[in-house]
Write a protein that holds these residues in place. Structure first.
Motif, PDB file in Angstrom:
ATOM      1  N   ASP A 300       0.844  -1.193   0.000  1.00  0.00           N
ATOM      2  CA  ASP A 300       0.000   0.000   0.000  1.00  0.00           C
ATOM      3  C   ASP A 300       0.885   1.250   0.000  1.00  0.00           C
ATOM      4  OD1 ASP A 300      -1.482   2.276   1.478  1.00  0.00           O
ATOM      5  OD2 ASP A 300      -3.089   0.867   1.024  1.00  0.00           O
ATOM      6  N   VAL A 306       0.372  -2.973   4.935  1.00  0.00           N
ATOM      7  CA  VAL A 306      -0.629  -3.546   4.042  1.00  0.00           C
ATOM      8  C   VAL A 306       0.081  -4.064   2.791  1.00  0.00           C
ATOM      9  CG1 VAL A 306      -2.706  -3.136   2.678  1.00  0.00           C
ATOM     10  CG2 VAL A 306      -2.457  -2.061   4.930  1.00  0.00           C
ATOM     11  N   TYR A 308       0.113  -6.901  -0.559  1.00  0.00           N
ATOM     12  CA  TYR A 308      -0.650  -7.733  -1.480  1.00  0.00           C
ATOM     13  C   TYR A 308       0.316  -8.637  -2.243  1.00  0.00           C
ATOM     14  CZ  TYR A 308      -4.317  -4.190  -0.827  1.00  0.00           C
ATOM     15  OH  TYR A 308      -5.239  -3.318  -0.301  1.00  0.00           O
ATOM     16  N   LYS A 316      -4.054 -10.541   0.736  1.00  0.00           N
ATOM     17  CA  LYS A 316      -3.840  -9.252   1.400  1.00  0.00           C
ATOM     18  C   LYS A 316      -3.459  -9.489   2.858  1.00  0.00           C
ATOM     19  CE  LYS A 316      -6.171  -4.886   2.604  1.00  0.00           C
ATOM     20  NZ  LYS A 316      -7.450  -4.113   2.517  1.00  0.00           N
ATOM     21  N   GLU A 318      -2.548  -7.265   6.502  1.00  0.00           N
ATOM     22  CA  GLU A 318      -2.613  -5.966   7.163  1.00  0.00           C
ATOM     23  C   GLU A 318      -1.664  -5.893   8.356  1.00  0.00           C
ATOM     24  OE1 GLU A 318      -6.750  -5.441   8.060  1.00  0.00           O
ATOM     25  OE2 GLU A 318      -7.208  -4.719   6.024  1.00  0.00           O
ATOM     26  N   PHE A 324      -2.260 -13.576   6.062  1.00  0.00           N
ATOM     27  CA  PHE A 324      -2.918 -13.146   4.827  1.00  0.00           C
ATOM     28  C   PHE A 324      -4.334 -13.684   4.764  1.00  0.00           C
ATOM     29  CE2 PHE A 324       1.438 -12.420   3.569  1.00  0.00           C
ATOM     30  CZ  PHE A 324       1.366 -11.382   2.636  1.00  0.00           C
ATOM     31  N   PHE A 327      -8.039 -11.890  -1.060  1.00  0.00           N
ATOM     32  CA  PHE A 327      -8.555 -10.573  -1.418  1.00  0.00           C
ATOM     33  C   PHE A 327      -9.364 -10.622  -2.713  1.00  0.00           C
ATOM     34  CE2 PHE A 327      -7.737  -6.449  -3.636  1.00  0.00           C
ATOM     35  CZ  PHE A 327      -8.441  -5.629  -2.765  1.00  0.00           C
TER      36      PHE A 327
END
Length: 986
Positions: A300, A306, A308, A316, A318, A324, A327
């Protein structure tokens, strides 16, 4: 054939012969993706064999930008962060996988993709990543992976400081190791990170090699020098280190993430000290699954915790990569390759996958469609015998499709294609006796009517039974009940695949020398029998003759329906040269053609062979083909001996002399892989591995073209039999103009002619009595075309009047006779009955024999044209003739009305208030009472409206006229006859 060659290559001579894309409009494997920070909603994607596309509306519509370039295989796209108009494209997929296409280097656009310039690195073949300096659009790094099937020098990491005009190699290990990834620190561009990957594909499918050259590297001086870094990452000796994918957290550049391939597995690693050391951040293999395919990780832009990753789903995290959640893609899997996150709004993301590109603007709650990208990777193409016919085949990663060659609503839309229930790889074989039954792949049977799919393969996958992703499946051209299939043996069935019979032994190589292209990995190349029968060609002339070719470089022939087989391989064909397609001769049983693909031997040269003596001798026939385009398919035209077509990795070609010389037939196609080509009725159809199916409508000019024809002053080609189809658009539920669609065939009979000089042209259609039914001239006023701006730029626009300039011209007669006058032309709207139809066309031509006549500068040529009825229409011929005659009477009546009204208007100039003239004209009648269906007393204006409505009703369907309609016509024409007698002489 020198004149022909000059003709075909002399643009724009043949520009009116065009390939028509028909879909399926469904995204294919897409690996490259980038957004434009300064232009929200604008994104670029690159399909692995479909070229570059751009959207300016968050993925609602996509526009092709790369169709004029010399490669459609795309591995990388980078938009310069400091200049949104500067876009770099790296060609070649940049992968190590069994099914791929290579490119020819790097391209740059300075105007947002409108125009492109080739920059270099042609021999790199595969470019998986490009990184551009965030402050200077002319500084960039290019990761070059190199040849997938052999060693080469032009690989590693390259840097340019002048926008790609020149390159210098700044990171290199050896001829077997290429660069897989490169990223630049967004806050400090002097920090550059790159990964190298030593991997190779084997000459046989699903074989691969790996070496110790893979690693992670870092530069702190803008790429001038690199050193190996990444302490804590696995090594090759212990963990079989493979591909590494890397990213930098934009908001915290000292944090890096890496997906790392170890053995057959993958794990995610993190560095918090700018790549000096890494630690495995979790033990879950799923976020880094199949890292040799994907290796994608992104952070991100504003939150370094964040993360991916892209694999069979998008994951995903956080919490900085510790845990994970799925997503995008679960519970299924779509194989995701690239993620781009908007630096200003992380809710906006672009993802590229095996099914195309999708966009979210709300953090993944919803996504744009991938059913708006024409990038399907078809393996082969076959056609059924439905009307309109459908093209069928398997699509890489996306199942299969049968697509109608014509849609009923004025275009080919999502309503006109459907998955065919077969495995994604390989052939589809529509049943010649029932087009709603389609056999496919290895082997299934799909019933279109019920959707039922049944496994009807010859036997279970037991020891000794070998198949790959693409196995031949073909009906005999001489026996519609006989279906052939090939594994490493040849099989046949005559009972709808309920039972199979093996008719050959294992036809593949038992032993073979390791090809030189394997190089340093030769010790790992275990020599064993592993090939399959990859091509199968039953004879068109003798039911006992079958040709079979293997993917390990053998051709066999049986002349007794499989009782015995004889090897007839050309001496030039070496082990693991893939016999891609075999074509049995259409004119004698001893002729065959072979397309041999040597890409897997690191040989990009074309290889085509011909035999006329049942394989005793072969001749290689590649003169005129580029030396960097492997050949996938060769076909013989069934109507003209010696007319051949072939498809390479970048274009189709045609030969008029049995392969002695070849000429390009790319025309308007992108440079995509032509995996298969067939002749269907009068059309050519191709299956591309990146842009779906295309059709070249009506190949008649190719059938007739000779040196003698090319030198004629004027030549009118024989029109193919035409089918009268109603091509009106269904407007009951019109689709939005931005909904994806493909173009229908030309709406009418195609007439082709060749002119040597300039001069006015007349084109006439004569009926069976020799009377002129329709006439066109090159001096006709151009008709108004509505909504022209709503069609794609690739839309084929038929000529609206005959062309008179030198060259080949294509004109379409729309099956209508001379147009009646425009109803009540010249009258104000207030005087015209409200339900009067507008602009009637001429009467539909009745099925039968016609003549086309071409005239220029006093010279005339004629050709017969046979018009047949749409076979779906069951109206008897006498009823159609009655309909035609009724329409002819009404058309004459409208002309008589128009002439009478013209006389009355002229008389009223002298007597504007004459009550007799006003009553005769009908202009004194109140407008609310004047309609096409009601008139208190006969008058010319309401009668014109009534006749026009009757004409429109009679012509609106292919049905017998109703008795009441016939009575209404008789009555109205009787009233017209009485009215015209009342018109005073002028």
């Amino acid at each position: 054939m020198q004149i022909l060659c000059a003709l075909l290559l002399a643009a724009p001579l043949f520009q009116e012969l065009r390939w028509r894309p028909i879909g399926p409009i469904r995204g294919g494997r897409t690996k490259a993706a980038s957004g434009v920070v300064q232009k929200p909603g604008t994104f670029y994607v690159g399909a692995v064999n479909g070229g570059v596309f751009r959207t300016d509306d968050y993925g609602r519509t996509w526009t092709p930008l790369f169709d004029d370039q010399s490669s459609a295989s795309i591995g990388a796209i980078a938009v310069a962060p400091s200049d949104p108009q500067t876009v770099y494209v790296g060609s070649g997929e940049g992968l190590q996988r069994p099914d791929l296409s290579v490119g020819d280097g790097v391209y740059r656009s300075n105007d947002g993709g409108k125009t492109w310039k080739h920059l270099g690195l042609r021999d790199g073949q595969q470019i998986p990543q490009i990184a551009v300096d965030p402050r200077d659009p002319k500084k960039l790094f290019v990761a070059v992976l190199g040849h997938p099937y052999g060693p080469n020098q032009e690989r590693g990491l390259f840097r340019s400081q002048d926008g790609g005009e020149t390159f210098e190699r700044v990171l290199y290990v050896d001829e077997n190791t290429g660069a897989a990834d490169v990223v630049i620190d967004p806050k400090e561009p002097k920090n550059v990170y790159a990964t190298l990957w030593e991997a190779r594909q084997a000459p046989w499918e699903n074989g691969s090699f790996r070496g110790p050259g893979s690693g992670f590297y870092k530069s702190t001086d803008g790429g001038a020098h690199f050193r190996k870094a990444g302490k804590g990452l696995p090594d090759f000796e212990q963990k079989k280190l493979g591909r590494i994918g890397i990213t930098v957290a934009p908001s915290s550049p000292s944090r890096l993430f890496a997906t790392v391939q170890t053995g057959e597995d993958g794990r995610l690693f993190r560095s918090d000290d700018a790549g000096e050391t890494f630690v495995q951040i979790n033990d879950d293999p799923r976020p880094a699954e199949r890292p040799d395919d994907f290796a994608e990780v992104k952070v991100d832009p504003k939150n370094p915790d964040v993360v991916y990753t892209a694999s069979v789903v998008v994951w995903k995290s956080e919490d900085g990569g510790k845990t994970f959640e799925a997503f995008r893609g679960a519970p299924g899997g779509d194989d995701y390759h690239r993620i781009w996150i908007d630096p200003n709004d992380s809710r906006v993301m672009l993802i590229a996958s095996d099914q195309g590109a999708i966009v979210t603007v709300n953090g993944g709650e919803s996504w744009s469609s991938w059913y708006n990208q024409p990038t399907a990777q078809m393996y082969h193409v076959t056609a059924d015998d439905a009307f309109p016919y459908r093209l069928c085949g398997g699509q890489q990663e996306s199942g299969s499709a049968c697509v109608s060659s014509r849609g009923p609503d004025g275009a080919i839309t999502f309503r006109d294609w459907h998955p065919a229930g077969i495995e994604e790889y390989g052939y589809a074989a529509p049943d010649p006796l029932d087009p709603d039954i389609v056999y496919g792949a290895k082997v299934s049977r799909w019933d279109r009517r019920t959707g039922d799919v049944q496994d009807v393969s010859p036997r279970a996958r037991e020891e000794g039974y070998r198949v790959l992703r693409t196995q031949p499946l073909v009906f005999s051209p001489l026996d519609p009940k006989l279906l052939y299939f090939a594994s490493n043996q040849v099989w046949k069935t005559r009972d709808g695949a309920r039972t199979w019979q093996s008719i050959s032994p294992d036809l593949t190589r038992k032993a073979w020398p390791v090809p030189d292209s394997v190089g340093k990995f030769a010790k790992e190349a275990k020599v064993e029998q592993r090939g399959v029968v990859y091509a199968l060609a039953p004879s068109f002339k003798d039911a006992k003759v079958i040709w079979a070719g293997t993917d390990d470089g053998l051709i066999h022939l049986t002349q007794d329906a499989g009782k015995s087989w004889h090897e007839v391989t050309p001496k030039e064909v070496v082990p693991w040269a893939k016999i891609s397609v075999l074509e049995a001769g259409h004119f004698d049983a001893r002729t065959a053609y072979a397309a041999v693909n040597t890409f897997r031997l690191d040989d990009l040269r074309p290889h085509l062979f011909r035999t006329h003596d049942a394989g005793k001798s072969w001749k290689e026939i590649t003169n005129g083909l580029p030396q960097n385009e492997p050949t996938n398919v060769i076909r013989e035209d069934p109507l003209r001996k010696g007319l051949l077509y072939c498809g390479t990795e970048r274009a189709p070609y045609v030969s008029f002399d049995d392969g002695e010389s070849w000429m390009p037939l790319r025309l308007n196609l992108p440079a995509t892989s032509i995996r298969d080509l067939i002749v269907k009725d009068m059309d050519l159809a191709i299956g591309t591995h990146g842009r779906g199916f295309y059709i070249l409508d009506d190949r008649q000019p190719l059938l007739e073209l000779t040196d003698a024809v090319a030198q004629e002053r004027m030549h009118l080609f024989a029109p193919a039999p035409a089918t009268r189809i109603r091509f009106d658009t269904n407007t009951d539920t019109p689709l939005p103009p931005d909904e994806p669609f493909s173009q229908n065939p030309p709406d009418g009979a195609i007439v082709d002619y060749l002119l040597a000089g300039e001069g006015s042209v007349t084109l006439e259609v004569l009926d069976s009595n020799g009377a002129v039914f329709r006439k066109y001239t090159s001096e006709d006023a151009l008709p108004k075309v509505e909504d022209e701006g709503n069609v794609p730029r690739w839309w084929i626009r038929p000529a609206r009047r005959p062309e008179k300039a030198p060259g080949l011209h294509r004109f379409v007669w729309d099956f209508h006779g001379e147009k009646p006058p425009t109803p009540l032309a010249g009258y104000p709207i207030s005087a015209i009955p409200h339900d009067t139809p507008k602009e009637p066309r001429g009467p539909w031509a009745a099925p039968g024999r016609y003549t086309v006549r071409l005239t220029q500068n006093g010279a005339t040529q004629s050709q017969p044209l046979f018009l047949r009825m749409d076979p779906r229409v069951k109206t008897p011929a006498p009823a159609l003739r009655k309909q035609f005659e009724l329409a002819q009477r009404l058309a004459r009546g409208l002309r008589d009305c128009d002439e009478a009204l013209a006389k009355v208007r002229a008389l009223r100039k002298a007597k504007p208030s004459d009550p007799e003239l006003l009553a005769l004209e009908g202009s004194a009648e109140p407008r609310r009472r004047r309609s096409a269906n009601a008139s208190a007393k006969p008058a010319l204006i309401p009668l014109t409206a009534q006749l026009t409505a009757l004409y429109d009703s009679i012509e609106s369907s292919d049905a017998a006229p109703l008795p009441r309609s016939i009575a209404e016509v008789d009555k109205a024409l009787g009233e017209l006859a009485a009215l015209t007698k009342r018109v005073p002489a002028q």
